[in-house]
Design an enzyme around this catalytic site. Structure first.
Site, PDB file in Angstrom:
ATOM      1  N   ASP A 238      15.025  38.081  -0.595  1.00  0.00           N
ATOM      2  CA  ASP A 238      14.891  36.951   0.322  1.00  0.00           C
ATOM      3  C   ASP A 238      16.142  36.708   1.165  1.00  0.00           C
ATOM      4  O   ASP A 238      16.114  35.899   2.093  1.00  0.00           O
ATOM      5  CB  ASP A 238      14.578  35.662  -0.455  1.00  0.00           C
ATOM      6  CG  ASP A 238      13.125  35.580  -0.888  1.00  0.00           C
ATOM      7  OD1 ASP A 238      12.268  36.174  -0.215  1.00  0.00           O
ATOM      8  OD2 ASP A 238      12.857  34.925  -1.911  1.00  0.00           O
TER       9      ASP A 238
ATOM     10  N   ASP B  82       9.398  34.238 -11.227  1.00  0.00           N
ATOM     11  CA  ASP B  82       9.615  33.651  -9.910  1.00  0.00           C
ATOM     12  C   ASP B  82       9.476  32.127  -9.952  1.00  0.00           C
ATOM     13  O   ASP B  82       8.608  31.593 -10.649  1.00  0.00           O
ATOM     14  CB  ASP B  82       8.579  34.266  -8.952  1.00  0.00           C
ATOM     15  CG  ASP B  82       8.679  33.738  -7.554  1.00  0.00           C
ATOM     16  OD1 ASP B  82       9.778  33.817  -6.976  1.00  0.00           O
ATOM     17  OD2 ASP B  82       7.658  33.258  -7.031  1.00  0.00           O
TER      18      ASP B  82
ATOM     19  N   GLU C 238      14.197  32.855 -12.329  1.00  0.00           N
ATOM     20  CA  GLU C 238      14.625  32.731 -10.929  1.00  0.00           C
ATOM     21  C   GLU C 238      14.866  31.244 -10.688  1.00  0.00           C
ATOM     22  O   GLU C 238      13.940  30.487 -10.426  1.00  0.00           O
ATOM     23  CB  GLU C 238      13.563  33.306  -9.990  1.00  0.00           C
ATOM     24  CG  GLU C 238      14.004  33.405  -8.536  1.00  0.00           C
ATOM     25  CD  GLU C 238      13.777  32.109  -7.772  1.00  0.00           C
ATOM     26  OE1 GLU C 238      14.793  31.433  -7.448  1.00  0.00           O
ATOM     27  OE2 GLU C 238      12.623  31.774  -7.506  1.00  0.00           O
TER      28      GLU C 238
END
Length: 508
Positions: free
Chosen positions: A399, A299, A346
């Site tokens: 998201d 992430d 990411e």
């Protein structure tokens, strides 16, 4: 080896909390096994999940009480019953909503479930597990002991957040910690037992998946929560003041997702101190993740090059500054320690050339989200602009809005980009995006289950920058028409993303 070898393949994003089932939240029981069977029937290779840790603020998997622990909310009552630890009377007459997770109802129920299982175990039930539990406690002691005491203290203080603890406990004064371990020994051991049960259930499910050719993509949030065992046990690894409070906190400046940026509030790492230890905390954390998953979505990858440091006194993310992270030295050390870098980077948002260079230097696949493409033919998220097949193409992520919800809110001009791109009127936007992702050169293509099912924006998993009302969606068994399996299998076959056939074994 810079990265595990990837082959052309496909998968579905679905967090276990979103699985159907009778206990108010998806768990690691029968529905999870049926889900694995469904993935195999659809000829998928990957099951992508969100972080598995115990959720804290806002019920977010990205705000966990530990980067090492698992969430007891995912424990399956039915599997605990099979182990002889609990009785169905514990949930007889209980009714939970099946469309969403009501955490205010689920969390107390799962705590009571763990307590009942622990009481049963102490009373002699599940005797066959005793040796396994003792071996687990010894093997995992490095993180488990601190986590169990942290959770015990936190609950004894009525759920008080770490910065609000009494000073001697906040600072882990040995005498104060020893007193807790002595007076609350059974509670501490119960939290160890909860982690043992979680890992036992998850390991069995993952083995079942592996036997059917399904691999798991996990998720490692770059930052940890301030209210966590990680900060409590390792305060020297974070940028904290003498009172153990952050001097700066993490977030991102204003971007696509939020006009004021995102103020996450997580403490930031003291990378210089971490370098002195050879990034041991991180290496231990990644090893722990790799005991549970096959590939890790790392992430906020750009944070390893530079992170947005917000003064702790600020209420929004607007007033911050970029501060260098560890960069190459971090990944070089991890590669040495782990024998490879099993990561997906990411790399969404505003990405600078030095971030791309870092990712490329270590051969890490980046992410491409087709929802982000619709403005100009030069947009890098259009499949025709994928310069490297070593990437993962998504219709959307947790998201994003669902594809159907996203399409509903687009203006006609923007819709026109997709219509022109596919060459016909768009009546099923989710499946148009799936075809584009599956047909792209990306090594892996992934769609959230909401897109596979064509569900609207009400089923969205997360709204970045909005603190409440997220992480609640659950799929219902009735949402899943049998034709979906055939359709997914068909598109996966059409675009050459089928998993390899199992190797034939010789007859004896």
């Amino acid at each position: 080896m810079s990265h595990p070898e990837l082959s052309r393949s496909a998968g579905v994003l679905l967090h276990p909390t979103s699985l159907p089932g009778p206990f108010g939240i998806g768990d690691l029981g029968p529905a999870a096994y049926r889900w694995v069977e469904t993935l195999a029937a659809m000829k998928q290779t990957w099951w992508q999940i969100l972080p598995l840790g115990p959720t804290g603020a806002g019920d977010s998997p990205y705000q966990s009480y530990s980067a090492f622990a698992g969430s007891i909310n995912l424990l399956s009552p039915e599997l605990l019953e099979q182990d002889g630890l609990v009785s169905p009377s514990l949930w007889a007459g209980k009714h939970f909503p099946d469309t969403h997770v009501d955490y205010d109802q689920v969390t107390p129920f799962k705590k009571a479930l763990l307590r009942a299982a622990w009481d049963g175990f102490r009373g002699g039930k599940g005797g066959a597990l005793r040796g396994e539990f003792e071996a687990y406690c010894a093997r995992e002691a490095a993180w488990l002991d601190g986590y169990a005491v942290f959770m015990t203290v936190r609950e004894a203080l009525g759920g008080a957040s770490l910065p609000d603890w009494p000073d001697d406990l906040l600072r882990r004064v040995p005498a104060a910690v020893a007193a807790v371990e002595e007076k609350q020994a059974r509670e501490v051991q119960m939290h160890r037992f909860g982690q043992f049960l979680f890992d036992r259930q998850w390991s069995a499910l993952r083995k079942y998946a592996a036997e059917r050719g399904i691999k798991v993509i996990g998720d490692a949030p770059i930052f940890v929560a301030l209210d966590s065992a990680d900060v409590w046990c390792n305060p020297d690894q974070f940028l904290l003041d003498p009172d153990r409070r952050p001097t700066v906190v993490a977030g991102v400046p204003p971007d696509y997702f939020a006009a004021d940026g995102q103020h996450w509030g997580n403490p930031l790492y003291d990378w210089e101190r971490m370098a002195e230890t050879g990034y041991k905390w991180w290496a231990d954390r990644v090893r722990r993740d790799l005991a549970r998953v096959d590939l890790i979505r790392l992430d906020h990858f750009r944070g390893f090059r530079q992170a947005w440091h917000i003064p702790a006194t600020e209420k929004t993310a607007i007033k911050g500054k970029w501060v260098d992270g560890p960069g190459e030295t971090f990944f070089e050390r991890l590669r040495t320690d782990l024998g490879g870098l099993p990561f997906i980077a990411e790399d969404l948002g505003v990405i600078t050339p030095d971030v791309d260079a870092l990712r490329e230097q270590f051969g890490l696949p980046g992410m491409k989200v087709i929802q982000f493409a619709l403005d100009t033919p030069k947009n890098p998220y259009w499949p025709h602009n994928f310069a490297d097949h070593r990437c993962v193409c998504y219709t959307g992520t947790h998201d994003n809005d669902t594809a159907a919800g996203w399409w509903h809110h687009l203006d006609e001009r923007t819709r026109g980009f997709l219509v022109a791109y596919v060459g016909h009127p768009v009546t099923d936007p989710a499946w148009e995006l799936i075809r584009l992702a599956w047909g792209s050169v990306a090594e892996i293509a992934v769609a959230p289950l909401q897109d596979v099912l064509g569900l609207g924006g009400i089923t969205r998993m997360n709204r970045p920058g909005v603190a409440v009302g997220n992480w609640m969606w659950r799929v219902r068994a009735g949402d899943f028409a049998s034709t979906v399996v055939d359709r997914m299998r068909g598109v996966t076959q059409l675009y050459n993303r089928l998993p390899p056939e199992p190797k034939a074994t010789e007859k004896e």
